[in-house]
Scaffold this motif. Structure first.
Motif: not given
Length: 412
Positions: A118, A122-128, A130-131
């Motif tokens: 998780s 979030r660190t690589v700024r995937l869409s919510p 994709s978390v």
């Protein structure tokens, strides 16, 4: 969601979870070796230290409580999953298992892996959106690295953790599991393996091992509900309707009794009492310590059955003491031990499948894990044993993934 970045993140999450799983296992093993070779006093007192540390960690990071799988299942259903859980879980579970507390490493690994996955997403700024699949891929990778069982990692996620898994999410989980398995094989250390035991096809072994799984589920649920029972049942029922005033004191009998009961159910008291009980059990039967000592499941039928019974009790007490431990490992250990005690009626692999299916209500995971740990040649008796174990599991309403967290108002 874009599949390219998602699948790449899933692979990275599987590698990260694989490294974390191997490191966690090695740390627990190192601590276990130190305590196992210590004096009897240290062996008895070490689980107290582990339980107290668990209570302290959960006070600061409540999300780190519990065995791990129920918490991750809730997170995948919509609740939050913060990255700091990983460090807290490593500390609490590692010390608890290393000190001799009875339990499994797979639940903490699942929790740690999900938190890392998780955080990575979030660190690589995937869409919510994709978390969750990245975190699920990390879970599969952590399980695969722990057991050297990549298919079991995928099946556990699909059967237990995420409803309706399919499409690109399923592909992401498969990639994460493969990446975790490769990472585990590349790093030093050996994954969990069962001894080579001949397995027959008689259903009796599956029934017996399944019943042990039911008792294990009862034991763990009772341990997790200990403080609630003390406060709600043992306290309220005994003093219900009793409001007599103590001579010379404005406090009622019920008030005093309730206060004593609540203090007895506090987290610190549970940690000390439960930790001492676990330490004494480990001193008497060393094979039940931690995730279970290699080679412990050997000996005559009586010795093996004693080992299985004590493992069930020790794990329930560890959970009741506030220990942050997994619940799949004990089912594997107990099932393999019972199966070895009944070699003509199931064997270690079939017993493990039956016990895990009964305790977890996850027969597919039980079958796949047993096959990957013991060999596809044993698939027919494993299938039969798992089916019988699942039927035995209907005797209880609560599986090992429903164990309540032993915290709350009196948990402090």
């Amino acid at each position: 969601m874009r599949s390219g970045p998602l699948l790449l993140a899933a692979a990275l999450a599987g590698v990260l979870a694989g490294v974390a799983a191997v490191a966690f296992g090695q740390t627990v093993g190192a601590l276990r070796s130190l305590v196992a070779g210590a004096t009897p006093a240290v062996v008895v007192l070490a689980p107290v230290v582990g339980a107290l540390l668990c209570v302290a960690v959960v006070r600061f990071v409540p999300d780190a409580s519990g065995g791990g799988i129920p918490q991750v299942r809730r997170a995948f259903a919509g609740s939050s999953l913060r990255g700091r859980v990983a460090g807290a879980k490593v500390l609490a579970s590692g010390v608890m298992l290393g000190s001799g507390g009875s339990g499994g490493a797979e639940g903490p690994v699942v929790h740690i892996s999900a938190a890392l996955g998780s955080a990575l997403a979030r660190t690589v700024r995937l869409s919510p959106a994709s978390v969750r699949p990245v975190a699920a891929a990390a879970v599969a990778g952590g399980v695969a690295a722990s057991f050297g069982a990549p298919l079991a990692g995928v099946v556990l996620v699909a059967e237990v953790l995420v409803e309706g898994l399919g499409g690109v999410e399923l592909v992401a989980v498969a990639i994460g599991s493969a990446a975790g398995a490769l990472t585990g094989w590349a790093l030093p250390g050996e994954p969990l393996r069962l001894p080579d035991v001949a397995v027959g096809g008689s259903p009796f072994g599956g029934v017996v091992a399944g019943l042990f799984g039911v008792v294990l589920a009862w034991s763990l649920y009772a341990g997790g509900a200990w403080s609630g029972w003390v406060r709600g049942v043992a306290g309220a029922r005994r003093i219900e309707g009793e409001n007599r005033v103590v001579a010379g004191s404005p406090r009622t009998v019920s008030g005093r009794v309730r206060e004593v009961v609540e203090r007895a159910g506090s987290g610190w008291v549970r940690a000390v009492v439960g930790g001492l009980a676990v330490g004494l059990l480990v001193l008497a039967v060393p094979g039940v310590a931690g995730v279970g000592q290699p080679g412990a499941a050997a000996g005559g039928v009586s010795a093996l059955l004693v080992l299985a019974v004590v493992k069930v009790v020790a794990t329930g007490v560890t959970v009741g003491a506030g220990g942050v431990v997994g619940t799949i490992g004990p089912a594997l250990f107990v099932g393999a031990t019972v199966g070895s005690a009944l070699p003509t009626a199931g064997g270690a692999a079939a017993g493990m499948a039956a016990c895990l299916a009964a305790a977890s209500r996850a027969p597919a995971t039980a079958v796949v894990l047993a096959v990957e740990l013991s060999g596809v040649d044993l698939l027919p008796p494993i299938l039969l044993a798992a089916a019988l174990g699942w039927l035995a599991g209907l005797l209880t309403r609560h599986g090992v993934f429903d164990v309540p967290v032993p915290t709350g108002p009196a948990g402090g």
